[in-house]
Design a protein around this motif. Sequence first.
Motif, PDB file in Angstrom:
ATOM      1  N   GLY A 174      45.162  49.296  46.739  1.00  0.00           N
ATOM      2  CA  GLY A 174      44.825  49.379  45.540  1.00  0.00           C
ATOM      3  C   GLY A 174      44.233  48.152  44.667  1.00  0.00           C
ATOM      4  N   GLN A 177      45.475  45.225  44.333  1.00  0.00           N
ATOM      5  CA  GLN A 177      46.268  44.594  43.368  1.00  0.00           C
ATOM      6  C   GLN A 177      46.297  43.251  43.618  1.00  0.00           C
ATOM      7  OE1 GLN A 177      49.956  46.499  42.352  1.00  0.00           O
ATOM      8  NE2 GLN A 177      48.894  48.352  41.757  1.00  0.00           N
ATOM      9  N   ALA A 178      46.574  42.589  44.750  1.00  0.00           N
ATOM     10  CA  ALA A 178      46.645  41.267  45.121  1.00  0.00           C
ATOM     11  C   ALA A 178      45.794  40.774  46.460  1.00  0.00           C
ATOM     12  CB  ALA A 178      48.221  41.029  45.310  1.00  0.00           C
ATOM     13  N   VAL A 184      47.056  37.268  42.311  1.00  0.00           N
ATOM     14  CA  VAL A 184      47.263  38.549  41.626  1.00  0.00           C
ATOM     15  C   VAL A 184      46.070  38.931  41.159  1.00  0.00           C
ATOM     16  CG1 VAL A 184      48.595  39.792  40.195  1.00  0.00           C
ATOM     17  CG2 VAL A 184      49.809  38.127  41.431  1.00  0.00           C
ATOM     18  N   LYS A 241      45.215  42.282  39.751  1.00  0.00           N
ATOM     19  CA  LYS A 241      45.252  43.290  38.617  1.00  0.00           C
ATOM     20  C   LYS A 241      46.731  42.904  37.943  1.00  0.00           C
ATOM     21  CE  LYS A 241      42.592  47.089  40.579  1.00  0.00           C
ATOM     22  NZ  LYS A 241      42.798  48.505  41.318  1.00  0.00           N
ATOM     23  N   ASP A 252      49.539  43.612  35.202  1.00  0.00           N
ATOM     24  CA  ASP A 252      50.177  44.401  34.584  1.00  0.00           C
ATOM     25  C   ASP A 252      50.785  43.604  33.483  1.00  0.00           C
ATOM     26  OD1 ASP A 252      51.703  46.252  33.019  1.00  0.00           O
ATOM     27  OD2 ASP A 252      52.621  47.230  34.928  1.00  0.00           O
ATOM     28  N   ARG A 263      58.828  44.149  43.154  1.00  0.00           N
ATOM     29  CA  ARG A 263      58.954  45.005  41.852  1.00  0.00           C
ATOM     30  C   ARG A 263      60.567  45.886  42.042  1.00  0.00           C
ATOM     31  NH1 ARG A 263      54.078  48.595  43.389  1.00  0.00           N
ATOM     32  NH2 ARG A 263      54.703  47.828  45.350  1.00  0.00           N
TER      33      ARG A 263
END
Length: 138
Positions: free
Chosen positions: A33, A35-36, A54, A56, A58, A102
């Motif tokens: 994805g 993201q990192a 990081v 992406k 959020d 998360r």
Amino acid sequence: MRSWGAAAILSLCLAGPAAASPASVAGRWLTEGGQAIVEIAPCGAAICGTIAKVLKVDPKAPKTDVNNPDPRLRQRSTGNLRILTGFVPDGSRWKGEVYDPRSGRTYKSFLKAQPDGTLDLTGCVWKLCQTQSWAKAG
């Protein structure tokens, strides 16, 4: 002609084939994805992985490790967080643990370098496992 004694033959039989080491997983990897980027490198006698960047962000996600089960660690930043720990050779792969900031949970995990240059990260809860494929980061 050399003659082999019983002890020499027995020791050869018990030794078996030499164990193969798993392919190296060291380097920088782009998570699924995108993201990192996670940097995997030796840490002591094992292999570990740290979030290097990081990609992406959020805006709604917490900036600290608020879900960590240890209250003393809930204020640490999620940037530069070690998420892969204790990876040691296990046949053709590496076995260790992955931490999911998360959820604040740690899972039994496996890393395996694939012939196509990707890295498979498998996390397991009991016998239920999920695999992500990470790409080499430049």
